[in-house]
Enzyme design. Structure first.
Site, PDB file in Angstrom:
ATOM      1  N   THR A  30      -9.048  -2.107 -15.894  1.00  0.00           N
ATOM      2  CA  THR A  30     -10.096  -1.314 -16.527  1.00  0.00           C
ATOM      3  C   THR A  30     -10.776  -2.065 -17.667  1.00  0.00           C
ATOM      4  O   THR A  30     -10.142  -2.889 -18.316  1.00  0.00           O
ATOM      5  CB  THR A  30      -9.421  -0.056 -17.089  1.00  0.00           C
ATOM      6  OG1 THR A  30      -8.973   0.706 -16.000  1.00  0.00           O
ATOM      7  CG2 THR A  30     -10.313   0.762 -17.978  1.00  0.00           C
ATOM      8  N   GLY A  89      -4.998   1.413 -20.070  1.00  0.00           N
ATOM      9  CA  GLY A  89      -3.557   1.566 -19.925  1.00  0.00           C
ATOM     10  C   GLY A  89      -3.224   2.733 -19.025  1.00  0.00           C
ATOM     11  O   GLY A  89      -4.047   3.140 -18.191  1.00  0.00           O
ATOM     12  N   GLY A 121      -3.308   5.984 -17.824  1.00  0.00           N
ATOM     13  CA  GLY A 121      -4.291   7.016 -18.128  1.00  0.00           C
ATOM     14  C   GLY A 121      -3.723   8.393 -18.382  1.00  0.00           C
ATOM     15  O   GLY A 121      -4.211   9.117 -19.263  1.00  0.00           O
ATOM     16  N   GLY A 178      -8.403   9.803 -14.616  1.00  0.00           N
ATOM     17  CA  GLY A 178      -7.579   9.329 -15.736  1.00  0.00           C
ATOM     18  C   GLY A 178      -8.265   9.585 -17.074  1.00  0.00           C
ATOM     19  O   GLY A 178      -9.096  10.486 -17.213  1.00  0.00           O
ATOM     20  N   ARG A 190      -8.091  11.639  -8.199  1.00  0.00           N
ATOM     21  CA  ARG A 190      -7.445  11.545  -9.513  1.00  0.00           C
ATOM     22  C   ARG A 190      -8.439  11.111 -10.617  1.00  0.00           C
ATOM     23  O   ARG A 190      -9.276  10.249 -10.419  1.00  0.00           O
ATOM     24  CB  ARG A 190      -6.310  10.528  -9.420  1.00  0.00           C
ATOM     25  CG  ARG A 190      -5.557  10.251 -10.707  1.00  0.00           C
ATOM     26  CD  ARG A 190      -5.906   8.888 -11.256  1.00  0.00           C
ATOM     27  NE  ARG A 190      -5.165   8.576 -12.475  1.00  0.00           N
ATOM     28  CZ  ARG A 190      -5.504   7.613 -13.303  1.00  0.00           C
ATOM     29  NH1 ARG A 190      -6.549   6.862 -13.054  1.00  0.00           N
ATOM     30  NH2 ARG A 190      -4.795   7.387 -14.387  1.00  0.00           N
TER      31      ARG A 190
END
Ligand code: ASP
Length: 283
Positions: free
Chosen positions: A147, A199, A201, A177, A175
Protein backbone atom coordinates in the site's frame (compact mmCIF):
# COMPACT_ATOMS: atom_id res chain seq x y z
CA UNK A 1 7.35 26.71 2.72
CA UNK A 2 6.28 23.33 1.36
CA UNK A 3 6.94 19.68 2.28
CA UNK A 4 5.98 16.23 1.09
CA UNK A 5 6.54 12.75 2.49
CA UNK A 6 5.30 9.49 1.02
CA UNK A 7 5.64 5.79 1.78
CA UNK A 8 5.63 2.58 -0.21
CA UNK A 9 4.15 0.32 2.45
CA UNK A 10 4.87 -1.21 5.83
CA UNK A 11 6.32 -4.64 5.16
CA UNK A 12 9.47 -6.70 4.87
CA UNK A 13 11.23 -5.92 1.62
CA UNK A 14 13.53 -8.58 0.20
CA UNK A 15 17.05 -7.19 -0.36
CA UNK A 16 16.97 -7.81 -4.11
CA UNK A 17 13.69 -5.86 -4.40
CA UNK A 18 14.70 -2.84 -2.37
CA UNK A 19 16.00 -0.84 -5.30
CA UNK A 20 12.64 -1.07 -7.07
CA UNK A 21 10.92 0.34 -4.00
CA UNK A 22 13.44 3.15 -3.63
CA UNK A 23 13.28 4.09 -7.30
CA UNK A 24 9.49 4.07 -7.36
CA UNK A 25 9.20 6.21 -4.25
CA UNK A 26 11.79 8.65 -5.54
CA UNK A 27 9.98 9.06 -8.88
CA UNK A 28 6.68 9.63 -7.07
CA UNK A 29 8.27 12.13 -4.73
CA UNK A 30 9.68 14.12 -7.63
CA UNK A 31 6.26 14.24 -9.30
CA UNK A 32 4.64 15.66 -6.17
CA UNK A 33 7.56 17.88 -5.24
CA UNK A 34 7.67 19.58 -8.63
CA UNK A 35 4.06 20.67 -8.20
CA UNK A 36 4.74 22.11 -4.75
CA UNK A 37 7.92 23.84 -5.91
CA UNK A 38 5.92 25.70 -8.54
CA UNK A 39 3.43 26.88 -5.92
CA UNK A 40 0.86 24.19 -6.76
CA UNK A 41 -1.70 22.67 -4.45
CA UNK A 42 -1.05 19.86 -1.96
CA UNK A 43 -4.12 18.09 -3.38
CA UNK A 44 -2.53 17.96 -6.83
CA UNK A 45 0.84 17.00 -5.37
CA UNK A 46 -0.57 14.06 -3.39
CA UNK A 47 -2.54 12.91 -6.43
CA UNK A 48 0.47 13.19 -8.74
CA UNK A 49 2.73 11.27 -6.37
CA UNK A 50 0.23 8.48 -5.80
CA UNK A 51 -0.55 8.19 -9.52
CA UNK A 52 3.11 7.39 -10.15
CA UNK A 53 2.97 4.64 -7.53
CA UNK A 54 -0.34 3.33 -8.95
CA UNK A 55 1.39 2.95 -12.33
CA UNK A 56 4.36 1.12 -10.82
CA UNK A 57 3.79 -2.64 -10.38
CA UNK A 58 6.24 -2.64 -7.48
CA UNK A 59 3.47 -1.31 -5.25
CA UNK A 60 0.15 -2.74 -4.15
CA UNK A 61 -2.13 -0.14 -5.71
CA UNK A 62 -3.51 0.48 -9.17
CA UNK A 63 -1.54 -1.60 -11.69
CA UNK A 64 0.02 -4.41 -9.63
CA UNK A 65 -2.60 -4.53 -6.89
CA UNK A 66 -2.98 -7.59 -4.66
CA UNK A 67 -5.50 -10.23 -5.69
CA UNK A 68 -8.39 -11.25 -3.46
CA UNK A 69 -9.49 -14.84 -2.79
CA UNK A 70 -11.18 -15.07 -6.20
CA UNK A 71 -8.08 -13.80 -8.00
CA UNK A 72 -9.32 -10.32 -8.88
CA UNK A 73 -8.32 -6.77 -7.98
CA UNK A 74 -10.44 -4.52 -5.77
CA UNK A 75 -8.90 -1.22 -4.73
CA UNK A 76 -9.42 1.42 -2.04
CA UNK A 77 -8.23 5.01 -1.88
CA UNK A 78 -8.87 8.13 0.15
CA UNK A 79 -7.81 11.76 0.20
CA UNK A 80 -8.51 14.53 2.70
CA UNK A 81 -8.26 18.33 2.53
CA UNK A 82 -7.01 19.73 5.84
CA UNK A 83 -8.52 23.17 5.26
CA UNK A 84 -12.09 22.20 4.45
CA UNK A 85 -12.22 18.69 6.00
CA UNK A 86 -13.51 17.44 2.66
CA UNK A 87 -12.91 13.73 2.21
CA UNK A 88 -13.04 11.79 -1.05
CA UNK A 89 -12.80 8.02 -0.92
CA UNK A 90 -13.56 4.86 -2.87
CA UNK A 91 -13.53 1.25 -1.77
CA UNK A 92 -13.69 -2.11 -3.56
CA UNK A 93 -13.49 -0.26 -6.86
CA UNK A 94 -12.63 -2.32 -9.94
CA UNK A 95 -11.39 -1.42 -13.41
CA UNK A 96 -10.04 2.09 -12.93
CA UNK A 97 -6.42 3.04 -13.59
CA UNK A 98 -6.10 5.63 -10.83
CA UNK A 99 -8.21 5.21 -7.71
CA UNK A 100 -6.56 8.28 -6.14
CA UNK A 101 -7.91 10.44 -8.97
CA UNK A 102 -11.39 9.03 -8.46
CA UNK A 103 -11.06 9.79 -4.74
CA UNK A 104 -9.91 13.32 -5.57
CA UNK A 105 -12.94 13.81 -7.82
CA UNK A 106 -15.08 12.78 -4.83
CA UNK A 107 -13.72 15.68 -2.74
CA UNK A 108 -16.38 18.03 -4.08
CA UNK A 109 -19.23 15.58 -3.40
CA UNK A 110 -21.49 15.59 -0.36
CA UNK A 111 -20.99 11.83 -0.07
CA UNK A 112 -17.51 10.98 1.17
CA UNK A 113 -17.13 7.30 0.24
CA UNK A 114 -18.47 5.28 -2.69
CA UNK A 115 -18.02 1.55 -3.01
CA UNK A 116 -17.94 -1.16 -5.69
CA UNK A 117 -19.97 -0.64 -8.87
CA UNK A 118 -21.24 2.72 -7.62
CA UNK A 119 -17.67 3.96 -7.28
CA UNK A 120 -16.82 2.78 -10.80
CA UNK A 121 -19.96 4.46 -12.18
CA UNK A 122 -18.90 7.70 -10.49
CA UNK A 123 -15.46 7.31 -12.09
CA UNK A 124 -17.02 6.79 -15.52
CA UNK A 125 -19.44 9.69 -15.11
CA UNK A 126 -16.57 11.98 -14.12
CA UNK A 127 -14.20 11.19 -16.97
CA UNK A 128 -11.81 9.02 -14.99
CA UNK A 129 -9.67 6.49 -16.83
CA UNK A 130 -11.35 3.08 -16.90
CA UNK A 131 -9.76 -0.23 -17.82
CA UNK A 132 -10.46 -3.92 -17.98
CA UNK A 133 -10.09 -5.15 -14.37
CA UNK A 134 -7.74 -7.85 -15.66
CA UNK A 135 -5.36 -5.16 -16.97
CA UNK A 136 -4.41 -4.31 -13.38
CA UNK A 137 -3.12 -7.81 -12.68
CA UNK A 138 0.63 -8.27 -12.85
CA UNK A 139 1.94 -11.83 -13.18
CA UNK A 140 5.34 -11.45 -11.60
CA UNK A 141 5.83 -8.30 -9.54
CA UNK A 142 9.31 -6.84 -9.97
CA UNK A 143 9.70 -5.72 -6.39
CA UNK A 144 8.09 -5.24 -3.07
CA UNK A 145 4.40 -5.08 -2.78
CA UNK A 146 2.46 -2.80 -0.54
CA UNK A 147 0.00 0.00 0.00
CA UNK A 148 1.07 3.59 -0.56
CA UNK A 149 0.35 6.92 1.11
CA UNK A 150 1.41 10.53 0.89
CA UNK A 151 1.01 13.71 2.95
CA UNK A 152 1.87 17.18 1.68
CA UNK A 153 1.95 20.78 2.82
CA UNK A 154 1.78 23.45 0.13
CA UNK A 155 3.00 27.03 0.16
CA UNK A 156 -0.53 28.22 0.99
CA UNK A 157 -0.52 26.21 4.22
CA UNK A 158 -2.83 23.46 2.98
CA UNK A 159 -2.22 19.99 4.42
CA UNK A 160 -3.48 16.94 2.51
CA UNK A 161 -3.28 13.19 3.18
CA UNK A 162 -3.93 10.41 0.66
CA UNK A 163 -3.78 6.62 0.41
CA UNK A 164 -4.13 4.00 -2.31
CA UNK A 165 -4.17 0.22 -1.98
CA UNK A 166 -5.11 -3.08 -3.55
CA UNK A 167 -5.81 -4.40 -0.05
CA UNK A 168 -4.50 -7.71 1.21
CA UNK A 169 -3.47 -10.80 -0.78
CA UNK A 170 -6.14 -13.49 -0.76
CA UNK A 171 -8.60 -11.44 1.30
CA UNK A 172 -12.37 -11.78 1.12
CA UNK A 173 -14.22 -10.40 -1.86
CA UNK A 174 -15.64 -7.01 -0.86
CA UNK A 175 -13.26 -6.46 2.03
CA UNK A 176 -12.55 -2.85 3.05
CA UNK A 177 -9.49 -2.00 5.12
CA UNK A 178 -8.31 1.22 6.74
CA UNK A 179 -7.12 2.95 3.57
CA UNK A 180 -10.39 4.66 2.50
CA UNK A 181 -11.61 5.40 6.04
CA UNK A 182 -10.72 8.87 7.44
CA UNK A 183 -9.38 8.67 10.97
CA UNK A 184 -8.14 5.14 10.32
CA UNK A 185 -5.74 5.10 7.35
CA UNK A 186 -5.35 8.88 6.94
CA UNK A 187 -6.43 12.29 8.18
CA UNK A 188 -5.59 15.97 7.63
CA UNK A 189 -6.31 19.11 9.63
CA UNK A 190 -4.42 22.29 8.77
CA UNK A 191 -4.29 23.30 12.43
CA UNK A 192 -2.83 19.99 13.61
CA UNK A 193 -1.14 17.99 10.85
CA UNK A 194 -1.66 15.22 8.33
CA UNK A 195 -1.02 11.49 8.51
CA UNK A 196 -1.16 8.39 6.30
CA UNK A 197 -0.70 4.76 7.30
CA UNK A 198 0.02 1.30 5.98
CA UNK A 199 -0.12 -2.08 7.63
CA UNK A 200 -2.70 -4.50 8.98
CA UNK A 201 -5.87 -2.68 8.00
CA UNK A 202 -8.30 -4.32 10.39
CA UNK A 203 -6.04 -3.57 13.35
CA UNK A 204 -5.41 0.00 12.19
CA UNK A 205 -9.15 0.58 11.77
CA UNK A 206 -10.10 -0.94 15.12
CA UNK A 207 -7.63 1.38 16.84
CA UNK A 208 -8.51 4.41 14.64
CA UNK A 209 -4.79 4.88 14.32
CA UNK A 210 -4.83 8.06 12.23
CA UNK A 211 -7.08 9.69 14.83
CA UNK A 212 -4.73 8.62 17.62
CA UNK A 213 -1.75 10.09 15.81
CA UNK A 214 -3.66 13.33 15.23
CA UNK A 215 -4.36 13.54 18.93
CA UNK A 216 -0.64 13.07 19.62
CA UNK A 217 0.24 15.77 17.09
CA UNK A 218 -1.78 18.30 19.07
CA UNK A 219 0.74 18.11 21.89
CA UNK A 220 3.94 16.48 20.70
CA UNK A 221 6.42 16.04 17.92
CA UNK A 222 5.38 13.88 14.96
CA UNK A 223 7.71 10.94 15.65
CA UNK A 224 6.48 10.66 19.24
CA UNK A 225 2.86 10.95 18.15
CA UNK A 226 3.32 8.04 15.76
CA UNK A 227 5.36 6.01 18.22
CA UNK A 228 2.72 6.31 20.94
CA UNK A 229 -0.05 5.25 18.55
CA UNK A 230 1.98 2.32 17.22
CA UNK A 231 2.60 1.15 20.78
CA UNK A 232 -1.17 1.16 21.32
CA UNK A 233 -1.62 -0.86 18.13
CA UNK A 234 0.84 -3.42 19.40
CA UNK A 235 -1.55 -4.12 22.31
CA UNK A 236 -4.01 -5.71 19.87
CA UNK A 237 -1.39 -7.08 17.48
CA UNK A 238 -0.73 -6.18 13.91
CA UNK A 239 2.01 -4.05 12.46
CA UNK A 240 1.97 -0.71 10.73
CA UNK A 241 3.94 2.29 9.58
CA UNK A 242 2.90 5.92 9.45
CA UNK A 243 4.06 9.18 7.94
CA UNK A 244 3.07 12.57 9.34
CA UNK A 245 3.57 16.22 8.64
CA UNK A 246 2.96 19.24 10.89
CA UNK A 247 1.61 22.65 9.82
CA UNK A 248 5.15 24.04 10.17
CA UNK A 249 6.59 21.36 7.87
CA UNK A 250 8.14 18.88 10.31
CA UNK A 251 8.20 15.26 9.16
CA UNK A 252 7.49 12.19 11.26
CA UNK A 253 7.73 8.55 10.28
CA UNK A 254 7.87 5.37 12.32
CA UNK A 255 7.07 1.71 11.76
CA UNK A 256 6.73 -1.58 13.57
CA UNK A 257 7.12 -3.55 10.33
CA UNK A 258 10.71 -4.43 9.47
CA UNK A 259 10.78 -2.04 6.53
CA UNK A 260 8.82 1.05 5.57
CA UNK A 261 10.18 2.76 2.51
CA UNK A 262 9.73 6.53 2.63
CA UNK A 263 10.73 9.47 0.48
CA UNK A 264 10.63 13.12 1.51
CA UNK A 265 11.55 16.60 0.37
CA UNK A 266 10.81 20.12 1.53
CA UNK A 267 11.54 23.71 0.60
CA UNK A 268 14.37 23.55 3.16
CA UNK A 269 15.82 20.36 1.59
CA UNK A 270 14.37 19.90 -1.90
CA UNK A 271 16.60 16.97 -2.94
CA UNK A 272 14.79 13.66 -2.41
CA UNK A 273 15.72 11.65 0.67
CA UNK A 274 14.71 8.01 0.40
CA UNK A 275 15.01 5.41 3.16
CA UNK A 276 14.12 1.75 3.32
CA UNK A 277 13.58 1.84 7.08
CA UNK A 278 14.48 3.80 10.22
CA UNK A 279 17.69 1.86 10.70
CA UNK A 280 18.93 3.07 7.34
CA UNK A 281 18.00 6.69 8.08
CA UNK A 282 20.03 6.78 11.28
CA UNK A 283 23.12 5.14 9.79
N1 ASP B 1 -3.63 -1.18 5.15
C1 ASP B 1 -3.89 -1.85 3.90
C2 ASP B 1 -5.19 -2.58 3.99
O1 ASP B 1 -5.48 -3.14 5.03
C3 ASP B 1 -2.83 -2.82 3.53
C4 ASP B 1 -1.43 -2.34 3.65
O2 ASP B 1 -1.17 -1.27 4.12
O3 ASP B 1 -0.55 -3.06 3.24
O4 ASP B 1 -5.89 -2.67 3.01
Amino acid sequence: MWALILHGGAKEIEPDKADFSRAGCKAALVAGRDILMQGGSAIDAVEAALRVLEDDPTFNCGFGSALHEAGQVEMCSGIMNGATFDVGAVSVIEGVRHPISVAKAMLSEEVILLSGPGARKFAADNGQELCDPADLIVGERPGAHDTVGCVALDSHGLLVAGTSTGGLDGTKVGRVGDAPMPGCGYYADNAVGAVALSGDGEHIARMMLAARIMRGLEHGDPDSAIQTALAQLTMIGGEAGAIALTPDGRFGWMHTSRDFVVAMASSAAPEPHVYLNQTESTR
